[in-house]
Design an enzyme around this catalytic site. Structure first.
Site, PDB file in Angstrom:
ATOM      1  N   TYR A 109       0.893  -1.239   0.005  1.00 11.63           N
ATOM      2  CA  TYR A 109       0.219  -0.026   0.022  1.00 11.63           C
ATOM      3  C   TYR A 109       0.828   1.224  -0.163  1.00 11.63           C
ATOM      4  O   TYR A 109       1.948   1.124   0.672  1.00 11.63           O
ATOM      5  CB  TYR A 109      -0.872  -0.015   1.357  1.00 11.63           C
ATOM      6  CG  TYR A 109      -1.719   1.319   1.251  1.00 11.63           C
ATOM      7  CD1 TYR A 109      -2.851   1.387   0.901  1.00 11.63           C
ATOM      8  CD2 TYR A 109      -1.219   2.366   1.897  1.00 11.63           C
ATOM      9  CE1 TYR A 109      -3.545   2.679   0.781  1.00 11.63           C
ATOM     10  CE2 TYR A 109      -2.023   3.851   2.125  1.00 11.63           C
ATOM     11  CZ  TYR A 109      -3.304   3.492   1.316  1.00 11.63           C
ATOM     12  OH  TYR A 109      -3.960   4.904   1.367  1.00 11.63           O
ATOM     13  N   GLU A 197      -3.225   7.819  -4.292  1.00 11.26           N
ATOM     14  CA  GLU A 197      -3.120   6.537  -3.644  1.00 11.26           C
ATOM     15  C   GLU A 197      -2.829   5.416  -4.738  1.00 11.26           C
ATOM     16  O   GLU A 197      -3.346   5.475  -5.589  1.00 11.26           O
ATOM     17  CB  GLU A 197      -4.413   6.426  -2.919  1.00 11.26           C
ATOM     18  CG  GLU A 197      -4.430   4.814  -2.151  1.00 11.26           C
ATOM     19  CD  GLU A 197      -5.798   4.627  -1.579  1.00 11.26           C
ATOM     20  OE1 GLU A 197      -5.738   4.814  -0.050  1.00 11.26           O
ATOM     21  OE2 GLU A 197      -6.556   4.474  -2.100  1.00 11.26           O
TER      22      GLU A 197
END
Ligand code: GDP
Ligand code: MN
Length: 387
Positions: A109, A197
């Site tokens: 992530y 992101e």
């Protein structure tokens, strides 16, 4: 402003951030043509909507044959996709990203966003990337790495190496990662992002790093200097009332309550929404027409509120400063004549030319309820909410 995954990946490609090969498709035929261009399977078919959690909602499918690409595209296109982030009504899928399938060794992530409390740029990373990152953050906060960057000095080489080390990356992967982080940070700053992101950021079996997903949000207040990105705005993803309001420079946000309101000044608008709540009702919107609003803006604001079928009553609360009460009254009367008033409208105004404004309202012959004070306005709104 949010943009789609395929658009963010186009931006990534232009900034040397590795993404899978992929093509956009709006029909099952186009999806098959895109898959053929990729020249091999598996092929991933991904719904393009402004919401995450698509994997969980059935909007990301791995396919192994051209027939599967066609049937998957036909099943997803043109229908609402419900994910944990869309609400129960879902979001209609207009386009698909048809992408080369990757062999995934590990899902990381990675994100960059402003941190308001420290006034710094925050990088968040984790080895536990993928579809359950929210649960990881809630149950295993120790698995989430956070690093603050001073926006004045920018990211330092030691900082990107530190994140690589804390992600247990070594050798060529660590080198690829630090370059990636520096490119992403540069992109974040250059394009005035409020969020960048990548989840998952994939380590492939061949030890390369690829952005498998891409989410970019651009600060609306910076769009004036991000003209290249404006082409990515997708009005189909936005509330039509908000799109309409933006044409007239109105600060309008739809809120799903039943009492519409039109106010000048954001602070007074917030106080007015409190007043509506205190009266036992829910605001249907936030609308700040601004200090310098003209008759046309008032007219359009009023019309947009009236177009909301949830609205059972309207409170107009204006302090006449730069926007004079007579200008407000003219705008309201014009809009009311054009659209017709189907719900009770309470008007509380005070300040410059208030008497003239009241005369205009009274002479209009329209059924407008004037309130003498805020207290009086609250009582009248409470009565409407009870009815
Ligand atoms: P999101 O659910 O909206 O965040 O969509 P993502 O683009 O992140 O995809 C969801 C999940 O689908 C990923 O976490 C992967 O596990 C899986 N996925 C997506 N593309 C591929 C691929 O090319 N190969 C494999 N094996 N899995 C994929
Ligand atoms: Mn994702």
């Amino acid at each position: 402003m949010k943009i789609h995954e395929y658009q963010a990946k186009e931006v990534f490609r232009n900034h040397h951030i590795p993404v899978p090969e992929g093509y956009i498709a709006a029909t099952p035929d186009e999806a098959c043509a895109a898959a053929a261009k990729l020249g091999g399977f598996p092929v991933v078919v991904k719904a393009q909507i402004h919401a995450g959690g698509r994997g969980k909602g059935g909007g990301v499918k791995l396919t192994k044959t051209i027939d599967e690409v066609r049937s998957t595209a036909a099943a997803i296109l043109g229908k609402p996709l419900v994910t944990p982030q869309t609400g129960p009504q879902g979001k209609k899928v207009g386009k698909l990203l048809v992408e080369q399938g990757l062999d995934i060794a590990h899902e990381l992530y990675f994100s960059i966003l402003p941190d308001r409390s420290t006034a710094k740029i925050m990088i968040i990373a984790s080895r536990a990337g993928g579809m359950n990152i929210e649960e990881v953050a809630a149950q295993h906060p120790e698995k989430i790495i956070k690093l603050m960057i001073n926006p004045l000095t920018g990211i330092e080489p030691g900082q990107s190496r530190e994140i690589a080390a804390r992600l247990d990356l070594a050798g060529p992967l660590a080198v690829a990662f630090t370059t990636l982080v520096e490119n992403l940070y540069g992109l974040f700053i250059k394009t005035d992002c409020s969020l960048l992101e990548i989840n998952p950021l994939v380590i492939t079996n061949r030890e390369t790093l690829i952005a498998l997903d891409a989410k970019m949000e651009i600060d609306d207040n910076a769009l004036f200097r991000q003209k290249d990105l404006l082409k990515y705005r997708d009005l189909d993803e936005e509330d039509p009332k908000e799109v309409e309001a933006s044409k007239y420079n109105l600060n309008y946000i739809n809120l799903h309550g039943t009492i519409g309101n039109m106010v000048n000044g954001a602070g007074l608008a917030m106080a007015t929404m409190d007043l509506i709540k205190a009266a036992g009702a829910e605001p249907a919107n936030f609308l700040d027409v601004g200090g310098g609003a003209n008759e046309e803006m008032v007219e359009n604001g009023f019309r947009i509120i009236l177009s909301d079928p949830n609205v059972k009553g309207i409170l107009i609360n204006i302090f006449g400063g730069i926007l004079r009460c007579d200008v407000l009254a003219e705008g309201v009367v014009k809009a009311a004549r054009k659209t017709g008033i189907k719900v009770p409208v309470v008007i509380r105004m005070m300040g410059t030319n208030v008497d003239k404004g009241r005369e205009i309202l009274a002479a209009s012959g329209l059924n407008l309820i004037t309130a003498e004070s805020l207290h009086d306005a609250a009582g009248k709104i409470a009565a409407i909410a009870r009815a």
